[in-house]
Design a protein around this motif. Structure first.
Motif, PDB file in Angstrom:
ATOM      1  N   ALA A 238     -59.111  -3.264  -8.094  1.00  0.00           N
ATOM      2  CA  ALA A 238     -59.669  -1.905  -8.063  1.00  0.00           C
ATOM      3  C   ALA A 238     -59.517  -1.306  -6.674  1.00  0.00           C
ATOM      4  O   ALA A 238     -59.139  -0.130  -6.525  1.00  0.00           O
ATOM      5  CB  ALA A 238     -61.134  -1.936  -8.484  1.00  0.00           C
TER       6      ALA A 238
ATOM      7  N   ARG B   4     -56.836   0.938 -13.043  1.00  0.00           N
ATOM      8  CA  ARG B   4     -56.575   0.813 -14.483  1.00  0.00           C
ATOM      9  C   ARG B   4     -56.156  -0.614 -14.810  1.00  0.00           C
ATOM     10  O   ARG B   4     -55.276  -1.175 -14.165  1.00  0.00           O
ATOM     11  CB  ARG B   4     -55.487   1.801 -14.901  1.00  0.00           C
TER      12      ARG B   4
ATOM     13  N   LEU C 279     -65.199  -5.946 -17.570  1.00  0.00           N
ATOM     14  CA  LEU C 279     -64.811  -4.547 -17.414  1.00  0.00           C
ATOM     15  C   LEU C 279     -65.914  -3.628 -17.940  1.00  0.00           C
ATOM     16  O   LEU C 279     -66.312  -2.673 -17.270  1.00  0.00           O
ATOM     17  CB  LEU C 279     -63.496  -4.279 -18.151  1.00  0.00           C
TER      18      LEU C 279
ATOM     19  N   TRP D  95     -66.218   0.170 -16.449  1.00  0.00           N
ATOM     20  CA  TRP D  95     -64.867   0.607 -16.772  1.00  0.00           C
ATOM     21  C   TRP D  95     -64.889   1.212 -18.184  1.00  0.00           C
ATOM     22  O   TRP D  95     -65.463   0.643 -19.105  1.00  0.00           O
ATOM     23  CB  TRP D  95     -63.895  -0.561 -16.731  1.00  0.00           C
TER      24      TRP D  95
ATOM     25  N   PHE E 242     -58.397   0.216 -19.696  1.00  0.00           N
ATOM     26  CA  PHE E 242     -59.738   0.443 -19.153  1.00  0.00           C
ATOM     27  C   PHE E 242     -59.568   1.070 -17.780  1.00  0.00           C
ATOM     28  O   PHE E 242     -58.780   0.581 -16.959  1.00  0.00           O
ATOM     29  CB  PHE E 242     -60.508  -0.875 -19.025  1.00  0.00           C
ATOM     30  N   VAL E 243     -60.284   2.169 -17.531  1.00  0.00           N
ATOM     31  CA  VAL E 243     -60.160   2.876 -16.254  1.00  0.00           C
ATOM     32  C   VAL E 243     -61.522   2.950 -15.581  1.00  0.00           C
ATOM     33  O   VAL E 243     -62.565   2.956 -16.231  1.00  0.00           O
ATOM     34  CB  VAL E 243     -59.567   4.294 -16.446  1.00  0.00           C
ATOM     35  N   LEU E 244     -61.486   3.029 -14.263  1.00  0.00           N
ATOM     36  CA  LEU E 244     -62.701   3.138 -13.456  1.00  0.00           C
ATOM     37  C   LEU E 244     -62.676   4.482 -12.745  1.00  0.00           C
ATOM     38  O   LEU E 244     -61.850   4.691 -11.851  1.00  0.00           O
ATOM     39  CB  LEU E 244     -62.779   1.991 -12.450  1.00  0.00           C
TER      40      LEU E 244
END
Length: 245
Positions: free
Chosen positions: A62, A73, A88, A93, A242-244
């Motif tokens: 990250a 991602r 996650l 996420w 999965f995105v942050l």
């Protein structure tokens, strides 16, 4: 699930979507480009074995993306180490898109109406621009990726009624022909042009020794899912992002 096939397709798909910045953190390959296509701008694992350093690794990955000014991602697939998805979700996420990778034998047919190019030209990009999922970042990546290919690649354009009606790209990676970027102009849809393009790509790949085809598509794209199934491509596995934020 055939993990040997998943592993082979994961590598073939990574090769088919090159990225200029690649680093490894343990079993994870961490890739970044211009923020366009998911695979070229995400971290994914290539070994489903337990990873005792997984939490620390996720933190480093990250931070890597944030240093580059990018959205962190992960791409979650059957080769994830145990516990990745739970970590996650617990870390905030957000799940983004779900797609599946299909694989199978396609009846190959050459087509005199289809030009096969060594690089995408303006006409190819014009046709690709008629589909809704294309963005400026994706277009820029496709332009800059051409000299990055280390495997054979081709860009196809189908001429119908005196104009470019359909376009797509293809790669050949050993026994696999990859099918990507399929686009048909709206006024030429429902005429079987997409099937012709994929069969012509299969013929091109066979000429280089490929035996089967693979493709990837969002689960929500029901038209493409049906098209692939009708040509004999069946689901090998699914993946999600999965995105942050």
């Amino acid at each position: 699930m055939n993990l040997a096939l998943v592993h082979a397709l994961e590598r073939a798909t990574l090769n088919a979507l090159p990225s200029p910045r690649v680093v490894f953190d343990g079993p994870f390959v961490v890739r970044s480009f211009l923020g366009g296509t998911g695979r070229a701008n995400a971290a994914c694992c290539l070994d489903p074995s337990p990873d005792p350093e997984l939490p620390q690794r996720m933190t480093r990955i990250a931070a890597h993306y944030k240093r580059l000014g990018m959205t962190p991602r992960f791409r979650s697939a059957p080769l994830d180490p145990p516990g990745l998805e739970a970590l996650l979700r617990a870390g905030g996420w957000a799940e983004a898109d779900e797609s599946h990778v299909t694989h199978g034998r396609v009846e190959a047919r050459t087509d005199p109406a289809i030009r096969i190019l060594d690089a995408p030209d303006a006409t190819w990009f014009d046709v690709l621009g008629t589909v809704e999922y294309q963005s400026a970042a994706r277009r820029a990546e496709k332009q800059e990726a051409v000299p990055l290919f280390a495997i054979p690649a081709a860009w196809l354009v189908l001429e119908e009624e005196g104009q470019a009606a359909a376009a797509m790209s293809a790669t050949c990676d050993g026994r696999f022909t990859g099918i990507f970027d399929l686009a048909v102009r709206p006024e030429f849809r429902r005429r079987g042009l997409a099937q012709r393009m994929i069969r012509a790509a299969a013929a091109w790949g066979q000429g280089l020794g490929a035996e089967t085809c693979f493709a990837q598509v969002a689960i929500t794209n029901t038209a493409s899912v049906a098209l692939q199934a009708g040509l004999g491509l069946t689901e090998a596995y699914r993946y999600r992002y999965f995105v942050l934020r």
